[in-house]
Design a protein around this motif. Structure first.
Motif, PDB file in Angstrom:
ATOM      1  N   PRO A 292       0.786  -1.232   0.000  1.00 23.42           N
ATOM      2  CA  PRO A 292       0.000   0.000   0.000  1.00 23.42           C
ATOM      3  C   PRO A 292       0.822   1.289   0.000  1.00 23.42           C
ATOM      4  O   PRO A 292       0.257   2.365  -0.076  1.00 23.42           O
ATOM      5  CB  PRO A 292      -0.812  -0.110   1.299  1.00 23.42           C
ATOM      6  CG  PRO A 292       0.088  -0.863   2.217  1.00 23.42           C
ATOM      7  CD  PRO A 292       0.827  -1.850   1.344  1.00 23.42           C
ATOM      8  N   PHE A 293       2.132   1.195   0.102  1.00 21.44           N
ATOM      9  CA  PHE A 293       2.992   2.376   0.075  1.00 21.44           C
ATOM     10  C   PHE A 293       3.593   2.542  -1.317  1.00 21.44           C
ATOM     11  O   PHE A 293       4.057   1.577  -1.921  1.00 21.44           O
ATOM     12  CB  PHE A 293       4.116   2.264   1.109  1.00 21.44           C
ATOM     13  CG  PHE A 293       3.657   2.437   2.531  1.00 21.44           C
ATOM     14  CD1 PHE A 293       3.775   3.658   3.170  1.00 21.44           C
ATOM     15  CD2 PHE A 293       3.104   1.373   3.228  1.00 21.44           C
ATOM     16  CE1 PHE A 293       3.359   3.817   4.486  1.00 21.44           C
ATOM     17  CE2 PHE A 293       2.685   1.518   4.535  1.00 21.44           C
ATOM     18  CZ  PHE A 293       2.804   2.742   5.169  1.00 21.44           C
ATOM     19  N   GLY A 294       3.601   3.774  -1.818  1.00 20.50           N
ATOM     20  CA  GLY A 294       4.085   4.046  -3.162  1.00 20.50           C
ATOM     21  C   GLY A 294       5.574   4.273  -3.234  1.00 20.50           C
ATOM     22  O   GLY A 294       6.259   4.444  -2.224  1.00 20.50           O
ATOM     23  N   LYS A 295       6.082   4.324  -4.467  1.00 14.31           N
ATOM     24  CA  LYS A 295       7.519   4.466  -4.676  1.00 14.31           C
ATOM     25  C   LYS A 295       8.064   5.780  -4.132  1.00 14.31           C
ATOM     26  O   LYS A 295       9.205   5.846  -3.671  1.00 14.31           O
ATOM     27  CB  LYS A 295       7.833   4.344  -6.166  1.00 14.31           C
ATOM     28  CG  LYS A 295       7.716   2.930  -6.706  1.00 14.31           C
ATOM     29  CD  LYS A 295       8.221   2.843  -8.139  1.00 14.31           C
ATOM     30  CE  LYS A 295       8.227   1.401  -8.630  1.00 14.31           C
ATOM     31  NZ  LYS A 295       8.738   1.273 -10.008  1.00 14.31           N
ATOM     32  N   GLY A 296       7.268   6.835  -4.216  1.00 16.22           N
ATOM     33  CA  GLY A 296       7.755   8.130  -3.764  1.00 16.22           C
ATOM     34  C   GLY A 296       7.794   8.285  -2.261  1.00 16.22           C
ATOM     35  O   GLY A 296       8.307   9.277  -1.747  1.00 16.22           O
ATOM     36  N   SER A 297       7.280   7.325  -1.532  1.00 16.70           N
ATOM     37  CA  SER A 297       7.171   7.458  -0.075  1.00 16.70           C
ATOM     38  C   SER A 297       8.458   7.117   0.659  1.00 16.70           C
ATOM     39  O   SER A 297       8.646   7.516   1.804  1.00 16.70           O
ATOM     40  CB  SER A 297       6.064   6.534   0.442  1.00 16.70           C
ATOM     41  OG  SER A 297       6.453   5.180   0.343  1.00 16.70           O
ATOM     42  N   GLY A 298       9.325   6.346   0.030  1.00 15.55           N
ATOM     43  CA  GLY A 298      10.514   5.847   0.712  1.00 15.55           C
ATOM     44  C   GLY A 298      10.256   4.534   1.413  1.00 15.55           C
ATOM     45  O   GLY A 298      11.191   3.802   1.746  1.00 15.55           O
ATOM     46  N   ALA A 299       8.960   4.203   1.639  1.00 12.88           N
ATOM     47  CA  ALA A 299       8.611   2.955   2.327  1.00 12.88           C
ATOM     48  C   ALA A 299       8.480   1.790   1.355  1.00 12.88           C
ATOM     49  O   ALA A 299       8.455   0.638   1.779  1.00 12.88           O
ATOM     50  CB  ALA A 299       7.302   3.137   3.096  1.00 12.88           C
ATOM     51  N   TRP A 300       8.393   2.091   0.078  1.00 12.22           N
ATOM     52  CA  TRP A 300       8.247   1.064  -0.952  1.00 12.22           C
ATOM     53  C   TRP A 300       9.511   0.225  -1.064  1.00 12.22           C
ATOM     54  O   TRP A 300      10.627   0.740  -0.973  1.00 12.22           O
ATOM     55  CB  TRP A 300       7.971   1.735  -2.293  1.00 12.22           C
ATOM     56  CG  TRP A 300       7.783   0.822  -3.465  1.00 12.22           C
ATOM     57  CD1 TRP A 300       6.604   0.338  -3.941  1.00 12.22           C
ATOM     58  CD2 TRP A 300       8.800   0.317  -4.341  1.00 12.22           C
ATOM     59  NE1 TRP A 300       6.816  -0.437  -5.051  1.00 12.22           N
ATOM     60  CE2 TRP A 300       8.154  -0.481  -5.321  1.00 12.22           C
ATOM     61  CE3 TRP A 300      10.192   0.447  -4.388  1.00 12.22           C
ATOM     62  CZ2 TRP A 300       8.851  -1.128  -6.331  1.00 12.22           C
ATOM     63  CZ3 TRP A 300      10.889  -0.208  -5.395  1.00 12.22           C
ATOM     64  CH2 TRP A 300      10.218  -0.980  -6.350  1.00 12.22           C
ATOM     65  N   THR A 301       9.342  -1.100  -1.228  1.00  8.70           N
ATOM     66  CA  THR A 301      10.486  -1.965  -1.499  1.00  8.70           C
ATOM     67  C   THR A 301      10.141  -2.932  -2.618  1.00  8.70           C
ATOM     68  O   THR A 301       8.984  -3.367  -2.751  1.00  8.70           O
ATOM     69  CB  THR A 301      10.896  -2.780  -0.250  1.00  8.70           C
ATOM     70  OG1 THR A 301       9.850  -3.699   0.094  1.00  8.70           O
ATOM     71  CG2 THR A 301      11.206  -1.880   0.925  1.00  8.70           C
ATOM     72  N   GLN A 302      11.123  -3.296  -3.381  1.00  7.29           N
ATOM     73  CA  GLN A 302      10.907  -4.201  -4.504  1.00  7.29           C
ATOM     74  C   GLN A 302      10.431  -5.576  -4.033  1.00  7.29           C
ATOM     75  O   GLN A 302       9.589  -6.204  -4.680  1.00  7.29           O
ATOM     76  CB  GLN A 302      12.200  -4.347  -5.313  1.00  7.29           C
ATOM     77  CG  GLN A 302      12.074  -5.245  -6.537  1.00  7.29           C
ATOM     78  CD  GLN A 302      11.080  -4.716  -7.553  1.00  7.29           C
ATOM     79  OE1 GLN A 302      11.166  -3.566  -7.971  1.00  7.29           O
ATOM     80  NE2 GLN A 302      10.124  -5.541  -7.954  1.00  7.29           N
ATOM     81  N   GLU A 303      10.942  -6.033  -2.901  1.00  8.90           N
ATOM     82  CA  GLU A 303      10.595  -7.376  -2.434  1.00  8.90           C
ATOM     83  C   GLU A 303       9.113  -7.525  -2.103  1.00  8.90           C
ATOM     84  O   GLU A 303       8.566  -8.632  -2.148  1.00  8.90           O
ATOM     85  CB  GLU A 303      11.426  -7.750  -1.201  1.00  8.90           C
ATOM     86  CG  GLU A 303      11.093  -6.934   0.036  1.00  8.90           C
ATOM     87  CD  GLU A 303      11.864  -7.384   1.263  1.00  8.90           C
ATOM     88  OE1 GLU A 303      11.559  -8.479   1.768  1.00  8.90           O
ATOM     89  OE2 GLU A 303      12.752  -6.630   1.701  1.00  8.90           O
TER      90      GLU A 303
END
Length: 508
Positions: free
Chosen positions: A322-333
């Motif tokens: 639920p966290f997007g790429k721009g948030s810093g919380a996003w991870t590829q895994e």
């Protein structure tokens, strides 16, 4: 951030200039000596339920409030925070007090003066009014007036999202003479670039504004007239745009084809994620949802890529987080954490003791009928029945808060870590109405709030927790398809489905 008075004024002028350049319209006709002699009509999804700034919402519904209410901080199209009614702001060493310097040349449309007392009155009112975004100021303990143009916002705990919130609903400033009155519910009284034309405004049909003659920042006032046409139906919005009844509106990939055929311009912006919100994680009303294996089974039931292709023509990105790429919380895994695996979904249901089936009840979300239909079928394939009830109404935020829904199919934006946490994860969040929590998660959230520059990286642990515990069943991040005609230039707003009103300008 801390600017001296001269630097703050220069930054504000530069900010407005850059915003105009970014919009592609250059300096609009009449700027400097008055607003451009033009009109802008926007197609919106729903009407405002109350013009009390403390009842303001975000997303699609923030735009109309921006017409009449300035915010303390201005959020630029790229997300940068710039001066607006606040000229400068700075935290103390422990990040528990934000000192805010204010403009001294602003009045509200009823003649009241904007000053430190007015700013305090608005923040106090916002905290007490029980609005849909009240969580934005949950960390604020009180506001102190330092002098006529300075306030201290005191926090019970550090909140890295506070400056962002002051550019959103929590930062909207209304006249202190009107706050708390019945009048402000139907007639906004702010310091913003426009004032409501009550004679031309029709509830649930259109809201009309005229440029305010004495507005303090003419560079942000690019039109003489601004109209919001309420068009909940997607087909109606499409037809209104193509026929010239509105200049800009939000469509989807399918209706966008018609708009493109009529030479409309597209501004695509990947903002929201769509999917199921599995709200009742303690099983207060739906015992099955208390079992994490049931929630994980729901996630494994979905062929995200196929759903995206079928309902959004591929305009987006499949995701399990639920966290997007721009948030810093996003991870590829976590992007493809839940694979499409019906057999595994059935096995998890069996292990959870629900081999004979699970029933989920959701409200119908207007314009999401196709998505819900596909979701219903794929859940049925693994033994989960999706019952679709009555459509959401304008009271849906109150209904969510009142725990009316155990599950929802919805679309939610992906903002910076603490903003997203306080929207969908923390016990303060509107979309965590059952107050789901655990000591482990509380510790992870506290680390983010006190993490300073490392907040994004620390939020990866919050993201991982809610994905592994299957708090949600995200399907994809979707491109917001915002279309305009040739008369308008517009710059998309990062992490917003629709642009801020400052991002529009007349095309030359």
């Amino acid at each position: 951030m801390k600017l001296g008075p001269k630097a703050a004024a220069a930054a504000l002028i530069l900010s407005a200039s850059l915003a105009l350049t970014a919009c592609g319209g250059g300096t609009p006709a009449g700027s400097g000596g008055g607003a451009a002699a033009t009109a802008l009509t926007l197609g919106t999804l729903r009407d405002v339920t109350s013009w009390d700034p403390a009842q303001a919402h975000v997303g699609h519904v923030l735009q109309p409030y921006q017409a009449v209410y300035d915010t303390l901080i201005l959020r630029e199209p790229d997300g940068k925070l710039s001066p607006m009614l606040a000229t400068a702001w700075k935290y103390n060493t422990g990040n528990t007090k934000l000192t805010v310097d204010l403009r001294t040349d602003v009045t509200f449309s009823d003649g009241a003066k904007f000053d430190a007392e007015a700013a305090k009155a608005n923040i106090d009112h916002f905290k007490k009014a029980n609005g849909p975004q009240m969580a934005q100021l949950a960390s604020v303990s009180d506001v102190s007036v330092v002098d006529a143009d300075t306030i201290d916002i005191n926090l019970s705990t550090p909140d890295p999202g506070l400056e962002y919130f002051l550019s959103q609903a929590a930062g909207l400033m209304g006249s202190p003479k009107a706050l708390g009155t019945e009048r402000i519910k139907t007639e906004p009284v702010g310091s913003g670039p426009y004032v409501m034309d009550k004679a031309a405004t029709v509830k649930d049909s259109q809201t009309v504004f005229n440029a305010r003659k004495d507005y303090w920042n003419k560079d942000l006032q690019k039109y003489q007239k601004l109209t919001f046409k309420i068009l909940a139906d997607l087909t109606a919005r499409t037809n209104a745009l193509v026929s010239g009844q509105v200049d800009a509106t939000l469509l989807d990939p399918k209706t966008g084809k018609q708009a493109e055929g009529a030479k409309m311009k597209l501004a695509a912006n990947e903002v929201d994620w769509q999917g199921l919100l599995l709200l009742d994680r303690d099983g207060a009303k739906n015992p099955a949802l208390a079992n994490v294996k049931v929630r994980q089974a729901i996630n494994h039931a979905f062929d995200r890529k196929t759903i995206l292709e079928q309902v959004m023509l591929g305009q987006g990105t499949p995701t399990s987080q639920p966290f997007g790429k721009g948030s810093g919380a996003w991870t590829q895994e976590l992007e493809n954490y839940y694979s499409y695996d019906p057999a595994k979904a059935k096995q998890l249901l069996k292990e959870a003791g629900f081999e004979t089936g699970v029933t989920l009840e959701i409200p119908l979300v207007p314009n999401f009928e196709t998505q819900i239909s596909v979701v219903k079928q794929q859940l049925a394939d693994v033994g989960i029945e999706l019952k679709v009830g009555a459509a959401l109404t304008n009271t849906f935020t109150a209904d969510v808060a009142a725990q009316k829904f155990t599950t929802m199919y919805f679309s939610l934006f992906q903002g910076q870590p603490t903003v997203a946490i306080d929207q969908i994860v923390s016990t303060k969040a509107l979309y965590n109405p059952f107050k789901s929590a655990s000591p482990e998660l509380d510790a992870k959230i506290a680390a983010v709030r006190n993490g300073g520059a490392d907040a994004g990286k620390l939020a990866q642990e919050v993201n991982k927790y809610v994905v592994e515990q299957a708090w949600f069943a995200p399907l994809f991040r979707v491109n917001q398809m915002y279309y305009t005609n040739a008369k308008v230039n517009v710059t998309p707003q990062i992490e917003q489905a629709v642009p801020s009103i400052y991002n529009y300008s007349p095309a030359k």
